[in-house]
Design a protein around this motif. Structure first.
Motif: not given
Length: 615
Positions: A50, A461, A463, A466-467
């Motif tokens: 990630g 945030d 996540a 990681q996107s």
């Protein structure tokens, strides 16, 4: 090669990194002052992890200390750090010793309100001494600043306050734009209405009559009695220094987090060894503290390098088209950073305003922020580089807080190409399924591994952070389309959502826009792709024409001429199906054209977050 350049051999510098990456960054870090040494240079994960990364583990450092005490210890205390030119009020200069005193007073003021290490402070300030000093004061005590461009609306400001959980807002009551007063305090009051998280609002009063509310505190009255001595907090290398919000194509803005250690190391390294800044240089970035360029190359970079800089509030063509060139002559500016949009604005005014001023001190002009079309770059070389100044491109992002690609001042310039990968940055250009494309072919621009000066996360945030990383594509996804030539020069053609697919042919918006700009009737252009039942997409162009906005038969005639011009320049597949004439193009305050807004309006769709728009 230009004599005296700090980096005259790009290849050798690149080899020094590729031979020993950790040794390269270790040496860069040792150019700064650390309170405690690091135990390990890097702990880096790729897409599979990630994109997690840590640098200089265990090291203790402080950004503000390295900007101020470090230079005073080197004997630069009486050197001018900042020349300020305000839209209203007299110009003022500050030495490094004076900046340290001012920053320390503000830092002690913040502490008197209970602001401590890790607390978030929103800075809603114009490009003033107080704005820059407040950023440094936050870094000094380990608080996390989040600068919001002065002029963003109340909804955008409120979102950033809430998302960051800011206990304090530091603002000005007013900013000035082309002679007009913008009431910032009214925007702040609307933004914090009903927000209990904000305990105090520290107000720098530029308009004497501005009334203060119950949570308001007068900046000058609170700061001036404070001690001019405030020891710098020993922050961990991985402690957040600031959050800077950047808009995505949709959804809420992202709070990009940068840290004291890796950010400071990267910005200093590139300020000195890419931007070629020497201690007797006079630097001028025309950005604003509300953007990443203003963080890295106004607030921190020039003072990390120990040079003098010019800071100017106001538009670059107001009160007249010669104001920029006048100040270059006044302060003998040697290195300058601006945006391609500004260069095109200078083109619109013509060379006349330049000819009446002495710009012979200018050694290098750097441009970044969007693709630098060859016509604008060649114009700048003729008129701004007439005394031998290099005019060079570079490319980076808010998420990567310093250049990823650049043309070094000592390198051969290739108009249309941003340059080569900065040593330390490993790039690839790939297909949508992750295969590297041959030289000369366009694809998605990917960074394979993290660098110290890139973001650590998205605030609150992880996540979303990681996107950014794709196992399929093999690294950090920049969101841009690029092409590389056989010698390693890279042209960034635009955002991947700005790439057109016409009858199976991938066409960069920058290519079509550059072709339009070669027509003598065109000042600015933007193109978007619209759905087409036969070709998949058709091209629509938006054009700002020279002189009065054409209408009727004049508009129809010019539209036909421009379509023919692009067809002759790029071929039939790239010709626009329609040309619309507009008075101006929608831009962010950093000068980037917001093509998705043009497209959304044509399709009757929601354009997503537009809080960073100029208007």
């Amino acid at each position: 090669m230009r004599a005296g350049a700090l980096v005259v051999d790009y290849d050798e510098w690149h080899r020094s990194w590729s031979r020993d990456p950790d040794g390269f960054w270790d040496a860069a870090a040792r150019e700064l002052t650390w309170f405690e040494p690091w135990s390990r240079v890097s702990e880096v994960g790729g897409p599979e992890q990630g994109g997690a990364h840590r640098w200089f583990a265990g090291g203790k450092i402080n950004l503000s200390y390295n900007c101020l005490e470090r230079n005073i210890e080197r004997g630069f205390g009486e050197r001018v750090a900042l020349h300020f030119e305000l839209e209203r009020g007299e110009a003022r200069s500050f030495t490094y010793a004076e900046v340290l005193s001012e920053v320390s007073r503000i830092a002690n003021c913040l502490k008197s309100f209970g602001i401590a290490k890790g607390d978030r402070v929103i800075v809603y300030m114009p490009l003033t001494p107080q704005g820059i000093f407040t950023m440094q004061a936050c870094a000094r005590i380990g608080a996390i600043h989040s600068v919001v461009y002065a002029g963003m609306g109340p909804d955008a400001l409120r979102h950033r306050i809430e998302d960051a959980g800011a206990r304090m807002v530091v603002c000005a009551d007013a900013t000035y734009r082309r002679g007009k007063v913008v009431d910032l305090l009214a925007i702040v009051d609307r933004a914090i209405d009903g927000l209990s998280v904000v305990e105090n609002v520290l107000v720098h009063r530029r308009e004497a009559a501005a009334p203060l509310g119950t949570r308001h505190r007068d900046f000058e009255n609170c700061v001036r009695p404070q001690s001019p001595v405030c020891p710098a907090e020993h922050t961990d290398a991985e402690d957040p220094a600031f959050i800077l919000y950047t808009s995505g194509t949709s959804g809420k803005p992202k709070g990009v987090v940068h840290v004291h250690g890796g950010y400071g190391v990267g910005v200093h390294l590139l300020m000195r060894h890419y931007y070629d800044t020497r201690e007797n240089d006079v630097w001028w970035s025309t950005s604003d503290i509300g953007w990443i360029v203003g963080h890295s190359y106004i607030c921190y970079g020039p003072m990390l390098a120990g040079c003098t800089q010019v800071v100017r509030e106001g538009a670059p063509d107001w009160p007249d088209a010669g104001v920029v060139w006048s100040l270059i002559g006044k302060y003998r500016v040697t290195t300058m950073f601006t945006a391609p949009t500004a260069v095109r604005m200078f083109m619109r005014s013509g060379p006349g305003p330049i000819e009446t001023h002495d710009i012979s001190s200018l050694r290098v002009l750097y441009c970044a922020g969007e693709p630098f079309n060859p016509e604008a770059q060649e114009w700048a070389v003729r008129h701004l580089g007439k005394h031998g100044a290099a005019v060079v491109d570079n490319y980076w992002q808010t998420e990567i807080a310093s250049p990823m690609i650049g043309t070094f001042a000592a390198m051969t310039v290739r108009p249309g190409f941003a340059g080569k990968a900065i040593p330390g940055v490993e790039l690839a250009i790939v297909t949508p399924d992750g295969r590297e494309v041959p030289d000369g072919h366009g694809g998605l621009l990917i960074m394979k591994r993290p660098v110290p000066y890139m973001m650590r996360t998205i605030w609150g945030d992880p996540a979303r952070y990681q996107s950014y990383w794709s196992k399929t594509l093999g690294g950090y996804v920049t969101g841009d389309i690029a092409v590389r030539d056989a010698e390693g020069y890279i042209a960034v053609l635009g955002r991947s959502d700005d790439v057109l697919n016409v009858a199976g042919h991938r066409i960069g918006t920058a290519e079509v826009e550059s072709a339009l700009l070669t027509h003598p009737a065109v000042v600015e252009s933007a193109v978007v792709g619209l759905p087409d039942p036969l070709r998949g997409e058709c091209i629509m162009a938006f054009v700002v024409a020279k002189g009065p906005e054409p209408a009727g038969d004049a508009a129809a005639g010019l539209e036909a001429a421009l379509i023919a011009h692009v067809r002759d320049t790029l071929g039939p597949i790239a010709q626009p199906s329609k040309v619309a004439f507009v008075a101006s193009l929608p831009k962010t305050r950093s000068g980037k054209i917001v093509r998705r807004l043009l497209k959304a309006r044509e399709l009757g769709q929601d354009a997503g977050d537009i809080s960073t728009l100029e208007d």
